[in-house]
Every structure is written in structure tokens, then in C-alpha cells.
Design a protein around this motif. Structure first.
Motif, short mmCIF file in Angstrom:
data_model
loop_
_atom_site.label_atom_id
_atom_site.label_comp_id
_atom_site.label_asym_id
_atom_site.label_seq_id
_atom_site.Cartn_x
_atom_site.Cartn_y
_atom_site.Cartn_z
N ALA A 6 0.83 -1.20 0.00
CA ALA A 6 0.00 0.00 0.00
C ALA A 6 0.87 1.25 0.00
O ALA A 6 0.59 2.21 -0.73
N HIS A 7 1.92 1.24 0.80
CA HIS A 7 2.83 2.38 0.86
C HIS A 7 3.49 2.62 -0.51
O HIS A 7 3.59 3.76 -0.97
N ASN A 8 3.94 1.54 -1.14
CA ASN A 8 4.59 1.66 -2.45
C ASN A 8 3.62 2.18 -3.51
O ASN A 8 4.00 2.99 -4.36
N GLU A 9 2.36 1.73 -3.47
CA GLU A 9 1.35 2.22 -4.42
C GLU A 9 1.08 3.70 -4.22
O GLU A 9 1.00 4.45 -5.18
N ILE A 10 0.96 4.11 -2.96
CA ILE A 10 0.69 5.53 -2.67
C ILE A 10 1.87 6.38 -3.12
O ILE A 10 1.69 7.43 -3.74
N LYS A 11 3.07 5.93 -2.83
CA LYS A 11 4.27 6.68 -3.22
C LYS A 11 4.37 6.78 -4.75
O LYS A 11 4.60 7.87 -5.29
N ALA A 12 4.16 5.66 -5.44
CA ALA A 12 4.22 5.67 -6.91
C ALA A 12 3.11 6.53 -7.50
O ALA A 12 3.33 7.24 -8.49
N SER A 13 1.93 6.50 -6.89
CA SER A 13 0.81 7.32 -7.36
C SER A 13 1.12 8.80 -7.18
O SER A 13 0.86 9.61 -8.08
N GLN A 15 4.07 10.24 -7.00
CA GLN A 15 5.10 10.63 -7.97
C GLN A 15 4.52 10.77 -9.37
O GLN A 15 4.88 11.70 -10.09
N LEU A 16 3.62 9.88 -9.74
CA LEU A 16 2.98 9.98 -11.05
C LEU A 16 2.17 11.26 -11.17
O LEU A 16 2.21 11.94 -12.19
N ALA A 22 3.79 18.29 -13.81
CA ALA A 22 4.99 18.90 -14.39
C ALA A 22 4.95 18.83 -15.91
O ALA A 22 5.27 19.81 -16.60
N TRP A 23 4.54 17.69 -16.44
CA TRP A 23 4.46 17.55 -17.89
C TRP A 23 3.41 18.51 -18.47
O TRP A 23 3.65 19.17 -19.47
N ARG A 66 6.93 2.91 -13.23
CA ARG A 66 7.10 2.59 -11.80
C ARG A 66 5.75 2.42 -11.11
O ARG A 66 5.58 1.55 -10.25
N PHE A 67 4.80 3.26 -11.50
CA PHE A 67 3.45 3.16 -10.95
C PHE A 67 2.85 1.79 -11.28
O PHE A 67 2.29 1.13 -10.41
N LEU A 68 2.97 1.36 -12.53
CA LEU A 68 2.43 0.05 -12.91
C LEU A 68 3.09 -1.08 -12.13
O LEU A 68 2.43 -2.02 -11.71
N ARG A 69 4.40 -0.98 -11.94
CA ARG A 69 5.12 -2.02 -11.20
C ARG A 69 4.70 -2.06 -9.73
O ARG A 69 4.78 -3.11 -9.09
#
Length: 135
Positions: A6-13, A15-16, A22-23, A66-69
Motif C-alpha cells: 500500500a505504501h509503495n502504491e501511494i508513493k508511486a501514485s 510521484q505519477l 509537471a508535464w 514505476r506506478f504500474l510495477r
């Protein structure tokens, strides 16, 4: 879902989301900068804005990967299915428009911004359908 997952998903989300903003900001700068910020248009500033947008776009692609992973297998499948439908619809409609335009079958030109907007709607619908389907 495990706390680390869950932490990794939130972090990746997160960042995305930051890379997406930014884009979008660098795209707006490249699009509107020549008229609003550096008038008369300056080629170096324009090309620099485009180069920055392309660079940030590459960062966005990396963040999306990274988000998908970071997603679990089911979430990844739902997103990938939605992306497949979105690509297919965009590809088919985009080429259909090119063919009809070349054959002079359409009365007026369509703004190119319609295609990514349509693809965004298709993605959201396909994603929601996937979430409902895999409940």
C-alpha cells in the motif's frame, strides 16, 4: 493488501501525479509561451520549452512504468486492459479521421486536442468497467 504494498502504491501514485502536473505545465509553457511570455516569438526559447517538455515527458513515462510495477496484479491488469482499449480506440479513430479527411469527406478540420480528450474519456470508462468486472 500488505502495508508495504500500500505504501509503495501511494508513493508511486503521488510521484505519477507530480510528473503529470509537471508535464502538463511544461506543455502549456511550450504551447502558450511564444504568444504570452516571449513576444515576439524567439526560436531558442521555443525550442528550449519543447526540449524541456520532452525531457519531462520521458520522466513521466518512467514514473508511469514505476506506478504500474507498484500495483498488485489485479490492478495492473485492469489498468493495462484500459490502456489497450484506449490505444485501440485512439488508433482506429485517428486513422479513420485521416482517411476521411484525405478523401474530403469531412466538412471541417477537427482540433487535434479532441483525440487525447476522447482517449482520456475512453480510458476512464474502460478503467471503471474493469473495476466493476473484477469485483
Amino acid at each position: 493488501m500488505a502495508p508495504l504494498q500500500a505504501h509503495n502504491e501511494i508513493k508511486a501514485s503521488a510521484q505519477l501525479v507530480l510528473w503529470t502536473f509537471a508535464w502538463a505545465a511544461t506543455l502549456a509553457l511550450a504551447k502558450f509561451g511564444p504568444q504570452l511570455l516571449w513576444d515576439p516569438p524567439q526560436r531558442v526559447a521555443g525550442w528550449t520549452a519543447v526540449a524541456v517538455n520532452l525531457t519531462v515527458g520521458i520522466g513521466w513515462v518512467v514514473a508511469f512504468t514505476r506506478f504500474l510495477r507498484a500495483l498488485d496484479e489485479l490492478q495492473r491488469k485492469i489498468v493495462q486492459d484500459a490502456l489497450a482499449v484506449t490505444l485501440g480506440v485512439g488508433w482506429i479513430l485517428g486513422f479513420a479521421y485521416v482517411v476521411t479527411d484525405d478523401a474530403s469527406l469531412v466538412a471541417r478540420d477537427v482540433n487535434i486536442a479532441v483525440l487525447p480528450a476522447l482517449m482520456g474519456v475512453v480510458f476512464v470508462v474502460a478503467f471503471v468497467v474493469g473495476k466493476i468486472r473484477y469485483r
